[in-house]
Design a protein around this motif. Structure first.
Motif, PDB file in Angstrom:
ATOM      1  N   ASN A 251      -1.467   6.196  18.099  1.00 11.06           N
ATOM      2  CA  ASN A 251      -2.609   5.656  18.824  1.00 11.06           C
ATOM      3  C   ASN A 251      -2.246   4.640  19.902  1.00 11.06           C
ATOM      4  N   SER A 252      -0.978   4.311  20.022  1.00 14.28           N
ATOM      5  CA  SER A 252      -0.564   3.376  21.065  1.00 14.28           C
ATOM      6  C   SER A 252      -0.550   4.073  22.428  1.00 14.28           C
ATOM      7  N   ASP A 253      -0.566   3.278  23.487  1.00  9.28           N
ATOM      8  CA  ASP A 253      -0.482   3.872  24.824  1.00  9.28           C
ATOM      9  C   ASP A 253       0.817   4.647  25.005  1.00  9.28           C
TER      10      ASP A 253
ATOM     11  N   LEU B 164       0.266   7.980  23.374  1.00 10.89           N
ATOM     12  CA  LEU B 164      -0.666   8.777  24.173  1.00 10.89           C
ATOM     13  C   LEU B 164       0.030   9.355  25.407  1.00 10.89           C
ATOM     14  N   ARG B 165       0.833   8.549  26.054  1.00  7.36           N
ATOM     15  CA  ARG B 165       1.534   9.045  27.240  1.00  7.36           C
ATOM     16  C   ARG B 165       2.584  10.085  26.855  1.00  7.36           C
ATOM     17  N   ARG B 166       3.201   9.902  25.701  1.00  7.01           N
ATOM     18  CA  ARG B 166       4.153  10.906  25.219  1.00  7.01           C
ATOM     19  C   ARG B 166       3.438  12.242  24.991  1.00  7.01           C
ATOM     20  N   ALA B 167       2.264  12.183  24.398  1.00  6.25           N
ATOM     21  CA  ALA B 167       1.494  13.406  24.174  1.00  6.25           C
ATOM     22  C   ALA B 167       1.144  14.078  25.495  1.00  6.25           C
ATOM     23  N   ALA B 168       0.689  13.288  26.453  1.00 10.37           N
ATOM     24  CA  ALA B 168       0.285  13.864  27.740  1.00 10.37           C
ATOM     25  C   ALA B 168       1.456  14.467  28.489  1.00 10.37           C
TER      26      ALA B 168
ATOM     27  N   ALA C  98      -8.976   8.299  28.198  1.00 11.24           N
ATOM     28  CA  ALA C  98      -8.708   7.873  29.574  1.00 11.24           C
ATOM     29  C   ALA C  98      -7.218   7.700  29.822  1.00 11.24           C
ATOM     30  N   VAL C  99      -6.487   7.164  28.839  1.00 14.53           N
ATOM     31  CA  VAL C  99      -5.029   7.037  28.978  1.00 14.53           C
ATOM     32  C   VAL C  99      -4.397   8.418  29.097  1.00 14.53           C
ATOM     33  N   LEU C 100      -4.848   9.359  28.261  1.00 20.74           N
ATOM     34  CA  LEU C 100      -4.336  10.730  28.338  1.00 20.74           C
ATOM     35  C   LEU C 100      -4.606  11.327  29.718  1.00 20.74           C
ATOM     36  N   ALA C 101      -5.842  11.174  30.189  1.00 16.93           N
ATOM     37  CA  ALA C 101      -6.207  11.745  31.485  1.00 16.93           C
ATOM     38  C   ALA C 101      -5.405  11.127  32.617  1.00 16.93           C
ATOM     39  N   ASP C 102      -5.205   9.815  32.557  1.00 18.50           N
ATOM     40  CA  ASP C 102      -4.444   9.125  33.599  1.00 18.50           C
ATOM     41  C   ASP C 102      -2.995   9.618  33.631  1.00 18.50           C
ATOM     42  N   GLU C 103      -2.391   9.768  32.448  1.00 22.59           N
ATOM     43  CA  GLU C 103      -0.998  10.223  32.409  1.00 22.59           C
ATOM     44  C   GLU C 103      -0.886  11.676  32.841  1.00 22.59           C
ATOM     45  N   CYS C 104      -1.862  12.505  32.447  1.00 23.09           N
ATOM     46  CA  CYS C 104      -1.849  13.902  32.898  1.00 23.09           C
ATOM     47  C   CYS C 104      -1.959  13.975  34.422  1.00 23.09           C
ATOM     48  N   ALA C 105      -2.858  13.192  34.981  1.00 26.05           N
ATOM     49  CA  ALA C 105      -3.005  13.197  36.436  1.00 26.05           C
ATOM     50  C   ALA C 105      -1.740  12.708  37.119  1.00 26.05           C
TER      51      ALA C 105
END
Length: 289
Positions: free
Chosen positions: A189-191, A194-198, A219-226
Motif C-alpha cells: 500500500n505504500s507509494d 504502487l509505483r512498482r505495480a504500475a 491516483a498514484v497508480l494512474a500518475d505512474e502509468c501516465a
C-alpha cells in the motif's frame, strides 16, 4: 464489480476438508477468485512492524498453520473448475525465481489458465534473516526476479543476467497457458509499492486499505502509468478493505476498483464453512440483471 475471497491457507482454512468446502462453495456462489497469502516464517515477538494494522502487529498467531500458497491453491484447483486463483501475496524476494517460475507455470497449467501470481516485497526482517536473504534491497530484488521469470515463461531456451540472478540458455517448462505470459499483480500500500505495480505488473492488490484511501492510491497508480506511457485500461485493481460494506461498491467501481476481496476465517466444520461462503455471497455479490 468482481468479488474475490481470501479465506484459505491459515488456521482452520489450512485443513483440506475446509479448503475443499470453501473453494467449491465460492465457485458455486459466484466469487471471482480465491486468494491465498504467504509467510514462510513467523516469530513470537517480531521487531518488524506489520504494515496492515494500526498497532503494527499481525493478527495471525505465530504457531498457526500457514500453508504454502502455491500448494494450497493447487489443491483448490483440483476441487474446482472455473474460479480464479491468486496468491495474495507471495513474497518473491524470499524465493529462487527459477523455482517460482516453474511452480507458478505448473499451477497455471494444472488449473487450465486460472492462476494470477500476486507478488510482494515483504515486511518481516526476521523472516528474511531466517531464510538467509538480505532484507535491504528486497524491492529491487523483487523487480529483477519478476523480469527474470517473465523471460523464463516466454523464451525457450532462456537467458538472463542481473544483479541478483543470472542464467544462460536454460529450459524451464511448462510454460503458462496464456501465450507464455502469466498475469501478475503486485501488493503493498505504500507509494513505492504502487509505483512498482504500475511499472512492472498487470495489476495491484491493496490489502487492508481504508475505503477513503482508495482514490488516492488509484491516483498514484494512474500518475505512474501516465509517466511511463501506460494506460490503466485493463489494469487490475483489487482491494481488501479494512472497513468495507457492500454499499461502497458503486463508489469504489467509479474510482477504478475492479475487484473487492473479502477476507475472513471460515468456521471449522466443512458444512458450516460452505454455508458461511454462501452468506458472504448473499452479502457481497450483486446478481446480474
Amino acid at each position: 464489480m468482481r468479488v474475490g475471497l481470501q479465506a484459505l491457507g491459515i488456521g482452520d482454512g489450512a485443513r483440506p476438508e475446509i479448503i475443499k468446502a470453501v473453494a467449491a462453495a465460492a465457485e458455486t456462489h459466484g466469487f471471482a477468485r480465491l486468494w491465498c497469502g504467504e509467510h514462510v516464517v513467523l516469530v513470537d515477538a517480531p521487531d518488524s512492524r506489520y504494515p496492515y494494522s494500526a498497532d503494527g502487529r499481525i493478527a495471525v498467531p505465530a504457531d498457526a498453520d500457514w500453508l504454502d500458497p502455491l500448494l494450497a491453491l493447487s489443491y483448490a484447483a483440483a476441487v474446482t473448475s472455473s474460479i480464479g486463483l491468486a496468491t495474495g501475496v507471495l513474497l518473491l524476494p524470499e524465493h529462487n525465481p527459477v523455482v517460482v517460475a516453474k511452480q507458478a507455470a505448473t499451477l497455471d497449467v494444472l488449473s487450465a489458465g486460472r492462476f494470477t501470481l500476486g507478488l510482494g516485497a515483504g515486511w518481516s526482517a526476521e523472516e528474511f534473516a531466517a531464510l538467509e536473504v538480505p532484507f535491504a534491497g528486497r524491492g529491487r530484488r523483487a523487480e529483477e526476479y519478476l523480469a527474470a521469470m517473465r523471460v523464463l515463461w516466454a523464451e525457450d531456451p532462456a537467458s538472463f543476467a542481473g544483479e541478483f540472478t543470472a542464467f544462460e540458455a536454460i529450459r524451464v517448462n511448462p510454460k503458462p497457458v496464456r501465450g507464455g505470459r502469466l498475469p501478475v499483480v503486485v501488493g503493498g500500500n505504500s507509494d513505492v509499492a504502487l509505483r512498482r505495480a504500475a511499472r512492472h505488473a498487470d495489476g495491484w492488490y491493496g490489502f487492508y486499505v481504508a475505503a477513503a484511501d482508495v482514490p488516492s492510491h488509484v491516483a498514484v497508480l494512474a500518475d505512474e502509468c501516465a509517466r511511463t506511457g501506460r494506460s490503466l485500461d485493463g489494469f487490475t485493481i483489487a482491494v481488501a478493505l479494512t472497513d468495507g460494506t457492500p454499499g461502497q461498491l458503486p463508489g469504489l467501481a467509479a474510482a477504478g476498483v475492479s475487484e473487492i476481496v473479502v477476507v475472513g476465517t471460515p468456521p471449522p466444520a466443512p458444512e458450516a464453512a460452505a454455508g458461511w461462503v454462501e452468506d458472504l455471497a448473499r452479502t457481497w455479490i450483486v446478481p446480474d440483471e
